[in-house]
Write an enzyme that holds these catalytic residues in place. Structure first.
Site, PDB file in Angstrom:
ATOM      1  N   HIS A  62       0.836  -1.203   0.000  1.00  0.00           N
ATOM      2  CA  HIS A  62       0.000   0.000   0.000  1.00  0.00           C
ATOM      3  C   HIS A  62       0.865   1.246   0.000  1.00  0.00           C
ATOM      4  O   HIS A  62       2.074   1.176   0.162  1.00  0.00           O
ATOM      5  CB  HIS A  62      -0.997  -0.016   1.153  1.00  0.00           C
ATOM      6  CG  HIS A  62      -0.384   0.014   2.528  1.00  0.00           C
ATOM      7  ND1 HIS A  62       0.469  -0.960   2.998  1.00  0.00           N
ATOM      8  CD2 HIS A  62      -0.529   0.904   3.553  1.00  0.00           C
ATOM      9  CE1 HIS A  62       0.818  -0.667   4.247  1.00  0.00           C
ATOM     10  NE2 HIS A  62       0.236   0.461   4.602  1.00  0.00           N
ATOM     11  N   HIS A  64       1.222   3.796   2.013  1.00  0.00           N
ATOM     12  CA  HIS A  64       1.751   4.478   3.198  1.00  0.00           C
ATOM     13  C   HIS A  64       3.266   4.581   3.049  1.00  0.00           C
ATOM     14  O   HIS A  64       3.923   3.637   2.580  1.00  0.00           O
ATOM     15  CB  HIS A  64       1.391   3.717   4.481  1.00  0.00           C
ATOM     16  CG  HIS A  64       0.004   4.038   4.983  1.00  0.00           C
ATOM     17  ND1 HIS A  64      -0.685   3.212   5.839  1.00  0.00           N
ATOM     18  CD2 HIS A  64      -0.805   5.107   4.744  1.00  0.00           C
ATOM     19  CE1 HIS A  64      -1.869   3.770   6.108  1.00  0.00           C
ATOM     20  NE2 HIS A  64      -1.960   4.909   5.446  1.00  0.00           N
ATOM     21  N   ASP A  66       5.841   4.335   4.906  1.00  0.00           N
ATOM     22  CA  ASP A  66       6.793   3.349   5.455  1.00  0.00           C
ATOM     23  C   ASP A  66       6.968   2.135   4.540  1.00  0.00           C
ATOM     24  O   ASP A  66       7.938   1.404   4.660  1.00  0.00           O
ATOM     25  CB  ASP A  66       6.417   2.925   6.894  1.00  0.00           C
ATOM     26  CG  ASP A  66       4.988   2.434   7.066  1.00  0.00           C
ATOM     27  OD1 ASP A  66       4.106   2.878   6.324  1.00  0.00           O
ATOM     28  OD2 ASP A  66       4.758   1.590   7.960  1.00  0.00           O
ATOM     29  N   HIS A  67       6.039   1.948   3.588  1.00  0.00           N
ATOM     30  CA  HIS A  67       6.102   0.768   2.714  1.00  0.00           C
ATOM     31  C   HIS A  67       6.620   1.059   1.311  1.00  0.00           C
ATOM     32  O   HIS A  67       6.905   0.142   0.557  1.00  0.00           O
ATOM     33  CB  HIS A  67       4.710   0.115   2.618  1.00  0.00           C
ATOM     34  CG  HIS A  67       4.243  -0.403   3.935  1.00  0.00           C
ATOM     35  ND1 HIS A  67       4.211  -1.740   4.250  1.00  0.00           N
ATOM     36  CD2 HIS A  67       3.835   0.264   5.056  1.00  0.00           C
ATOM     37  CE1 HIS A  67       3.789  -1.879   5.496  1.00  0.00           C
ATOM     38  NE2 HIS A  67       3.549  -0.686   6.008  1.00  0.00           N
ATOM     39  N   HIS A 140      -7.194  -2.408   5.914  1.00  0.00           N
ATOM     40  CA  HIS A 140      -6.320  -1.418   6.559  1.00  0.00           C
ATOM     41  C   HIS A 140      -7.020  -0.063   6.490  1.00  0.00           C
ATOM     42  O   HIS A 140      -8.171   0.015   6.060  1.00  0.00           O
ATOM     43  CB  HIS A 140      -4.976  -1.436   5.808  1.00  0.00           C
ATOM     44  CG  HIS A 140      -3.879  -0.665   6.463  1.00  0.00           C
ATOM     45  ND1 HIS A 140      -3.679  -0.640   7.817  1.00  0.00           N
ATOM     46  CD2 HIS A 140      -2.885   0.116   5.933  1.00  0.00           C
ATOM     47  CE1 HIS A 140      -2.620   0.113   8.083  1.00  0.00           C
ATOM     48  NE2 HIS A 140      -2.131   0.587   6.962  1.00  0.00           N
ATOM     49  N   ASP A 211      -0.053  -4.450   6.005  1.00  0.00           N
ATOM     50  CA  ASP A 211      -0.741  -3.888   7.170  1.00  0.00           C
ATOM     51  C   ASP A 211      -2.207  -4.284   7.111  1.00  0.00           C
ATOM     52  O   ASP A 211      -2.882  -4.035   6.113  1.00  0.00           O
ATOM     53  CB  ASP A 211      -0.650  -2.350   7.142  1.00  0.00           C
ATOM     54  CG  ASP A 211       0.755  -1.858   7.441  1.00  0.00           C
ATOM     55  OD1 ASP A 211       1.663  -2.697   7.599  1.00  0.00           O
ATOM     56  OD2 ASP A 211       0.937  -0.626   7.525  1.00  0.00           O
ATOM     57  N   HIS A 269       6.266  -5.893  11.386  1.00  0.00           N
ATOM     58  CA  HIS A 269       5.688  -4.544  11.471  1.00  0.00           C
ATOM     59  C   HIS A 269       5.476  -4.186  12.948  1.00  0.00           C
ATOM     60  O   HIS A 269       4.394  -3.795  13.378  1.00  0.00           O
ATOM     61  CB  HIS A 269       4.367  -4.481  10.683  1.00  0.00           C
ATOM     62  CG  HIS A 269       3.958  -3.086  10.296  1.00  0.00           C
ATOM     63  ND1 HIS A 269       3.226  -2.279  11.124  1.00  0.00           N
ATOM     64  CD2 HIS A 269       4.170  -2.365   9.177  1.00  0.00           C
ATOM     65  CE1 HIS A 269       2.979  -1.116  10.524  1.00  0.00           C
ATOM     66  NE2 HIS A 269       3.566  -1.136   9.339  1.00  0.00           N
TER      67      HIS A 269
END
Ligand SMILES: [Zn+2]
Ligand SMILES: [Zn+2]
Length: 307
Positions: A62, A64, A66-67, A140, A211, A269
Site C-alpha cells: 500500500h 503508506h 513506510d512501505h 487497513h 498492514d 511490522h
C-alpha cells in the site's frame, strides 16, 4: 531448490535503532522478490548479501510512506551500480503515478527500464512457469494488498526401479520422464510419466499480509501456507488501538495462522514502542506454537516437502 525469506526491515511506521522499515526479500532460483520497500532498503540488501543486478520484482502492499519510500533510494543505488535488467514494480493504484513523479523530478540517470503493474483487482497478478503471485485486498486504513507467492506443483518422485523394470534405459529418457514427459522406447512401447513417478508434489506457499486488521477471508487466502508473515504492530493489550489504526495483535495473527492451518507464523511490522518482543511471542504461542517474531536480517529457509 532453495527459497529463502530475508526480513530486511521489520518496524512499523517509524524506524528504530534495531529495526528498519518494512521490506521482505524472497530469494528464489537466482531471482529476488521484494515485498514492500521501506526507506534504507538498499543498505539492508547489501547487508543481506542481495544483488542489485539480478532479476527482481517489487510488490508494494500500500501507499503508506513506510512501505513505499524506499523505492527512490533503491532505484538510485541500482542506477549507480549500472543495473541493466528491467525492474518490475507491482502495487495498488497510485504506484504508477508515484514512480512517474519521482522519475520526472529526481535526476536518477536510470540505466534500466522500470515496468509498473498497477493492481486494481484481487487475483493472480504475476504468473511465471514455476510460480504465481496472488493479491488479495486486506483491511487497513488505506487500500492495501496481501500477497501470496504460490509455487506450481512439481512432478512426483522418480522411481528408477520402476523405469528399469519397464525397460527404459538409464540416460536422457529418464530425464524426460522426470520432467513429466512420455517417452517412446526402441521397441515401440510408450512409457508414461505416471508409470514411473509418484503423485505430483505441492509447491511452497508464502503469504504476506502487509498492514491489516484481522478479517474474514484472510485465513482462506493463507490456507496451508508454509509461512505466514503477519502484521503484529501492537500487543494484545492495545487491541482496540490496533483496530483503529488498521493493524493486528499477536493473538489475532495467531488465530488466523491456526485457522489457516499454516506451518509457521512470523510476526512483523512491530511498533517502535516495543523494545522487548518476548510478550508478543507469549501472546501468539498460546494460540499458535510455531511462531517467531521477525528481526532485521532474520533469514528463514522454506524447505520443499516431499508430499
Ligand atoms: Zn505500515
Ligand atoms: Zn499502513
Amino acid at each position: 531448490m532453495s527459497l529463502k525469506v530475508i526480513f530486511l526491515g521489520t518496524a512499523g511506521s517509524v524506524p528504530t535503532p534495531k529495526r528498519g522499515l518494512p521490506a521482505i526479500l524472497m530469494k528464489r532460483k537466482g531471482e529476488q522478490l521484494l515485498f514492500d520497500c521501506g526507506e534504507g532498503v538498499q543498505r539492508q540488501m547489501i547487508m543481506a548479501g542481495a544483488s542489485f543486478h539480478k532479476e527482481m520484482k517489487v510488490f508494494i502492499t500500500h501507499m503508506h510512506g513506510d512501505h513505499v519510500l524506499g523505492l527512490p533510494g533503491l532505484m538510485q543505488t541500482m542506477a549507480l551500480h549500472g543495473r541493466e535488467k528491467p525492474l518490475e514494480v507491482y502495487g495498488p493504484p497510485e504506484i504508477k503515478r508515484f514512480v512517474e513523479c519521482i522519475r520526472e523530478t529526481v535526476q536518477f540517470g536510470l540505466t534500466f527500464p522500470i515496468e509498473i503493474h498497477e493492481i486494481c483487482e484481487a487475483g493472480v497478478v504475476c504468473e511465471t512457469p514455476e510460480y504465481s503471485v496472488q493479491a488479495f485486498w486486506a483491511n487497513h486504513v488505506a487500500p492495501s494488498l496481501a500477497y501470496a507467492l504460490v509455487e506450481k506443483p512439481r512432478p512426483g518422485r522418480f522411481y528408477p526401479e520402476k523405469a528399469k523394470a519397464l525397460g527404459v534405459p538409464e540416460g536422457p529418457l529418464w530425464g524426460q520422464l522426470q520432467r513429466g514427459k512420455p517417452v517412446k522406447l526402441p521397441d515401440g512401447r510408450t512409457v508414461k510419466p505416471e508409470d514411473v513417478l509418484g503423485p505430483p508434489r505441492r509447491g511452497r506457499k508464502i503469504v504476506y499480509t502487509g498492514d491489516t486488521r484481522p478479517f474474514e477471508g484472510l485465513a482462506e487466502f493463507a490456507a496451508d501456507a508454509d509461512l505466514l508473515i503477519h502484521d503484529a504492530t501492537l500487543g494484545d493489550e492495545l487491541a482496540e488501538r490496533a483496530y483503529e489504526d488498521g493493524h493486528s495483535t499477536p493473538s489475532q495473527a495467531a488465530e488466523t495462522a491456526k485457522k489457516a492451518g499454516v506451518k509457521r507464523l512470523v510476526l512483523t511490522h512491530i511498533s517502535a514502542r516495543y523494545e522487548d518482543t518476548a510478550p508478543f511471542l507469549k501472546q501468539a504461542r498460546k494460540i499458535f506454537k510455531n511462531t517467531i517474531v521477525a528481526e532485521d536480517l532474520l533469514s528463514v529457509e522454506v524447505p520443499l516437502l516431499d508430499k
